[in-house]
Design a protein around this motif. Structure first.
Motif, PDB file in Angstrom:
ATOM      1  N   ALA A   1       0.837  -1.207   0.000  1.00 51.33           N
ATOM      2  CA  ALA A   1       0.000   0.000   0.000  1.00 51.33           C
ATOM      3  C   ALA A   1       0.867   1.251   0.000  1.00 51.33           C
ATOM      4  O   ALA A   1       0.561   2.242  -0.680  1.00 51.33           O
ATOM      5  CB  ALA A   1      -0.933  -0.008   1.213  1.00 51.33           C
TER       6      ALA A   1
ATOM      7  N   THR B   1      -0.739   2.647  -3.471  1.00 49.23           N
ATOM      8  CA  THR B   1      -1.780   3.621  -3.157  1.00 49.23           C
ATOM      9  C   THR B   1      -1.213   4.909  -2.575  1.00 49.23           C
ATOM     10  O   THR B   1      -1.654   6.008  -2.912  1.00 49.23           O
ATOM     11  CB  THR B   1      -2.791   3.010  -2.168  1.00 49.23           C
ATOM     12  OG1 THR B   1      -3.284   1.778  -2.693  1.00 49.23           O
ATOM     13  CG2 THR B   1      -3.961   3.953  -1.934  1.00 49.23           C
ATOM     14  N   LEU B   2      -0.216   4.798  -1.685  1.00 49.02           N
ATOM     15  CA  LEU B   2       0.307   5.964  -0.977  1.00 49.02           C
ATOM     16  C   LEU B   2       1.547   6.570  -1.633  1.00 49.02           C
ATOM     17  O   LEU B   2       2.035   7.615  -1.189  1.00 49.02           O
ATOM     18  CB  LEU B   2       0.618   5.589   0.479  1.00 49.02           C
ATOM     19  CG  LEU B   2      -0.568   4.988   1.255  1.00 49.02           C
ATOM     20  CD1 LEU B   2      -0.152   4.624   2.661  1.00 49.02           C
ATOM     21  CD2 LEU B   2      -1.740   5.967   1.276  1.00 49.02           C
TER      22      LEU B   2
ATOM     23  N   ALA C   1       0.245   8.412   6.755  1.00 48.23           N
ATOM     24  CA  ALA C   1      -0.764   8.054   5.753  1.00 48.23           C
ATOM     25  C   ALA C   1      -1.113   6.582   5.854  1.00 48.23           C
ATOM     26  O   ALA C   1      -2.283   6.184   5.705  1.00 48.23           O
ATOM     27  CB  ALA C   1      -0.252   8.381   4.354  1.00 48.23           C
ATOM     28  N   LEU C   2      -0.106   5.734   6.139  1.00 47.94           N
ATOM     29  CA  LEU C   2      -0.368   4.307   6.306  1.00 47.94           C
ATOM     30  C   LEU C   2      -1.230   4.054   7.536  1.00 47.94           C
ATOM     31  O   LEU C   2      -2.121   3.194   7.508  1.00 47.94           O
ATOM     32  CB  LEU C   2       0.954   3.545   6.426  1.00 47.94           C
ATOM     33  CG  LEU C   2       0.844   2.032   6.640  1.00 47.94           C
ATOM     34  CD1 LEU C   2       0.136   1.369   5.459  1.00 47.94           C
ATOM     35  CD2 LEU C   2       2.227   1.407   6.844  1.00 47.94           C
TER      36      LEU C   2
ATOM     37  N   TYR D   1      -4.659   4.875   6.531  1.00 43.81           N
ATOM     38  CA  TYR D   1      -5.099   3.809   5.615  1.00 43.81           C
ATOM     39  C   TYR D   1      -5.604   2.603   6.402  1.00 43.81           C
ATOM     40  O   TYR D   1      -6.664   2.045   6.111  1.00 43.81           O
ATOM     41  CB  TYR D   1      -3.924   3.427   4.716  1.00 43.81           C
ATOM     42  CG  TYR D   1      -4.186   2.321   3.719  1.00 43.81           C
ATOM     43  CD1 TYR D   1      -4.512   2.620   2.401  1.00 43.81           C
ATOM     44  CD2 TYR D   1      -4.083   0.982   4.091  1.00 43.81           C
ATOM     45  CE1 TYR D   1      -4.733   1.605   1.473  1.00 43.81           C
ATOM     46  CE2 TYR D   1      -4.308  -0.032   3.177  1.00 43.81           C
ATOM     47  CZ  TYR D   1      -4.632   0.286   1.865  1.00 43.81           C
ATOM     48  OH  TYR D   1      -4.854  -0.730   0.969  1.00 43.81           O
ATOM     49  N   ARG D   2      -4.839   2.214   7.432  1.00 43.20           N
ATOM     50  CA  ARG D   2      -5.218   1.046   8.216  1.00 43.20           C
ATOM     51  C   ARG D   2      -6.439   1.334   9.110  1.00 43.20           C
ATOM     52  O   ARG D   2      -7.254   0.445   9.358  1.00 43.20           O
ATOM     53  CB  ARG D   2      -4.038   0.592   9.065  1.00 43.20           C
ATOM     54  CG  ARG D   2      -2.942  -0.103   8.229  1.00 43.20           C
ATOM     55  CD  ARG D   2      -3.526  -1.277   7.469  1.00 43.20           C
ATOM     56  NE  ARG D   2      -2.584  -1.967   6.629  1.00 43.20           N
ATOM     57  CZ  ARG D   2      -1.823  -2.990   7.006  1.00 43.20           C
ATOM     58  NH1 ARG D   2      -1.871  -3.411   8.240  1.00 43.20           N
ATOM     59  NH2 ARG D   2      -1.034  -3.582   6.146  1.00 43.20           N
TER      60      ARG D   2
ATOM     61  N   ARG E   1      -9.309   0.904   6.936  1.00 44.97           N
ATOM     62  CA  ARG E   1      -9.567  -0.521   6.714  1.00 44.97           C
ATOM     63  C   ARG E   1     -10.269  -1.144   7.910  1.00 44.97           C
ATOM     64  O   ARG E   1     -11.214  -1.936   7.757  1.00 44.97           O
ATOM     65  CB  ARG E   1      -8.250  -1.248   6.441  1.00 44.97           C
ATOM     66  CG  ARG E   1      -8.437  -2.703   6.022  1.00 44.97           C
ATOM     67  CD  ARG E   1      -7.123  -3.418   5.854  1.00 44.97           C
ATOM     68  NE  ARG E   1      -6.446  -3.663   7.123  1.00 44.97           N
ATOM     69  CZ  ARG E   1      -5.450  -4.528   7.276  1.00 44.97           C
ATOM     70  NH1 ARG E   1      -5.013  -5.217   6.232  1.00 44.97           N
ATOM     71  NH2 ARG E   1      -4.877  -4.710   8.444  1.00 44.97           N
TER      72      ARG E   1
ATOM     73  N   VAL F   1     -10.403  -0.236   0.909  1.00 47.38           N
ATOM     74  CA  VAL F   1      -9.840   1.092   1.156  1.00 47.38           C
ATOM     75  C   VAL F   1      -9.615   1.817  -0.158  1.00 47.38           C
ATOM     76  O   VAL F   1      -9.939   3.010  -0.294  1.00 47.38           O
ATOM     77  CB  VAL F   1      -8.521   0.982   1.947  1.00 47.38           C
ATOM     78  CG1 VAL F   1      -7.892   2.358   2.115  1.00 47.38           C
ATOM     79  CG2 VAL F   1      -8.762   0.351   3.305  1.00 47.38           C
ATOM     80  N   GLU F   2      -9.062   1.120  -1.144  1.00 45.00           N
ATOM     81  CA  GLU F   2      -8.780   1.753  -2.428  1.00 45.00           C
ATOM     82  C   GLU F   2     -10.063   2.262  -3.092  1.00 45.00           C
ATOM     83  O   GLU F   2     -10.103   3.380  -3.609  1.00 45.00           O
ATOM     84  CB  GLU F   2      -8.061   0.774  -3.359  1.00 45.00           C
ATOM     85  CG  GLU F   2      -6.612   0.493  -2.998  1.00 45.00           C
ATOM     86  CD  GLU F   2      -6.471  -0.453  -1.812  1.00 45.00           C
ATOM     87  OE1 GLU F   2      -5.361  -0.552  -1.282  1.00 45.00           O
ATOM     88  OE2 GLU F   2      -7.484  -1.083  -1.422  1.00 45.00           O
TER      89      GLU F   2
ATOM     90  N   LEU G   1     -11.373   5.352  -1.171  1.00 42.85           N
ATOM     91  CA  LEU G   1     -10.625   6.567  -1.482  1.00 42.85           C
ATOM     92  C   LEU G   1     -10.978   7.088  -2.867  1.00 42.85           C
ATOM     93  O   LEU G   1     -11.097   8.302  -3.086  1.00 42.85           O
ATOM     94  CB  LEU G   1      -9.124   6.292  -1.382  1.00 42.85           C
ATOM     95  CG  LEU G   1      -8.571   5.999   0.017  1.00 42.85           C
ATOM     96  CD1 LEU G   1      -7.112   5.590  -0.064  1.00 42.85           C
ATOM     97  CD2 LEU G   1      -8.750   7.207   0.929  1.00 42.85           C
TER      98      LEU G   1
END
Length: 404
Positions: free
Chosen positions: A306, A310-311, A334-335, A338-339, A342, A354-355, A358
């Motif tokens: 990710a 993604t990031l 950012a991670l 992201y989590r 999720r 998540v993708e 976003l």
């Protein structure tokens, strides 16, 4: 700023971590970086890349996450750092930041060394803490387990054949608990792949020998004349390319071209096919639980993917160490977000990944218009986006003055 961020994150995560037993997963990846000039304290070093084949200029990023998949700490290292040397420094920082009573460190093959195990045990004694570990044995050290596998393989193979699924057992190695899992399907794949390699190597060896025999009989064939030395060299390169030098032995010192197959080494290699070897200090957990907990480490690899997709952590164009660290910190935060996304989507049993979430939220639009000299602002949100804000437990932007 980093100290402030870490202090804040420690406060937020404290309820999750201040438990009798805290399991943390640690892994390290490499991040591509550009630039040719060198600095005195340069993080940009050439090392083995995990993104491209071969060597690349890069820095290394270590990440610690909880068993629930939430990243809680990170560290930036030089691009040529040995993975095994990063575990103890990261763990010391983790213990300094969080008041933990017990930690179980789960780490991948690149992080196992007897020095690391000794360091973990010494650190536990110094800090008065219970620090346990589950560390995978790297493939390059499998030769040390030849005798162990000679004893365990028949038992594991029979159990797997009877049950039709993975079998797990345990023993001791150098005074430490060793858990071994045998996946029969994976073992068959590895065995077939090795046999195909050896068959290909033997075909090349026979062709080289036949060419030399034909030359001796006055039938040189096309191309340059071969010699036993050139045949040895070409054959040896083939063996190295297929990574079979422990089994196929080219006698480079012989006057005539020849090679041998080490049947004992071949048999020993097949005993290790499909095996996962884990060294652990945990005595209370059963062997199956040890294996399952280790395999949860794969989730941190998904986090790295990710970061790099993604990031967009890479490529990096900074050259100063503090800017590289700042870049890594922003991507780490950012991670974390992201989590968290999720975890919230999973808790709501959402159909969104998540993708996809976003991507859907990227189209939220804010409008600002002027009508008859009067300013009007608002936000356009679709029903799908409203659902997402509700599932994420986030208040949507104000929709004042927006017409249907």
């Amino acid at each position: 700023h980093r100290e402030a961020v870490e202090k804040a994150s420690a406060g937020l995560l404290k309820p999750l971590l201040d438990q009798e037993l805290s399991v943390v997963f640690y892994d390290i990846t490499t991040v591509r970086i550009h630039g040719e000039k060198e600095l005195g304290d340069d993080l940009r070093q050439y090392g083995h890349s995990k993104d491209v084949a071969g060597t690349a200029r890069q820095f290394a990023l270590g990440v610690v996450q909880t068993a629930d998949g939430l990243p809680i700490a990170h560290e930036v290292f030089e691009g040529n750092v040995a993975e095994a040397k990063t575990l103890a420094p990261m763990l010391r920082r983790l213990l300094k930041r969080y008041q933990l009573q017990r930690v179980v460190v789960v780490a991948d093959r690149g992080l196992l060394s007897l020095d690391n195990v000794d360091t973990l045990e010494a650190l536990a004694a110094d800090e008065g803490l219970a620090i346990d570990y589950i560390l995978a044995v790297p493939g390059r050290r499998y030769a040390e387990f030849t005798d162990v596998m000679a004893e365990l393989h028949p038992r594991l193979a029979d159990a797997a054949e009877q049950s039709g699924k993975e079998s797990v057992t345990e023993t001791t190695w150098q005074g430490r608990r060793l858990v071994v899992a045998h996946n029969p399907e994976r073992a068959r794949e590895q065995t077939r792949a090795r046999r195909r390699k050896i068959e290909r190597i033997e075909q090349i060896g026979e062709a080289l020998a036949q060419r030399l025999d034909n030359q001796d009989a006055g039938r040189p064939g096309r191309g340059r004349r071969s010699t036993d030395r050139s045949a040895h060299r070409r054959f040896h390169q083939t063996v190295l390319r297929h990574q079979m030098s422990s089994i196929v032995k080219a006698d480079l010192g012989a006057e005539q071209f020849r090679y041998d197959i080490d049947d004992e080494a071949w048999t020993a290699a097949e005993r290790l096919d499909g095996k996962l070897l884990l060294v652990t200090s945990l005595e209370a957990w059963d062997a199956q639980a040890i294996v399952e907990r280790y395999r949860s480490l794969a989730d941190i690899e998904r986090g790295f993917r990710a970061l790099k997709s993604t990031l967009d952590i890479a490529p990096v164009y900074h050259r100063l160490p503090e800017r590289i660290r700042a870049h890594a910190l922003i991507c780490f935060l950012a991670l974390v977000l992201y989590r968290v996304l999720r975890m919230r989507l999973k808790a709501k049993d959402s159909a969104f990944s998540v993708e996809r979430a976003l991507e859907a939220l990227e189209t939220v639009q804010r409008h600002a218009v002027e009508i008859n000299g009067e300013a009007h602002t608002g936000v356009s949100i679709s029903p799908e986006q409203r659902q997402l804000f509700q599932e994420l437990e986030v208040k949507p932007p104000s929709q004042a003055n927006v017409s249907a």
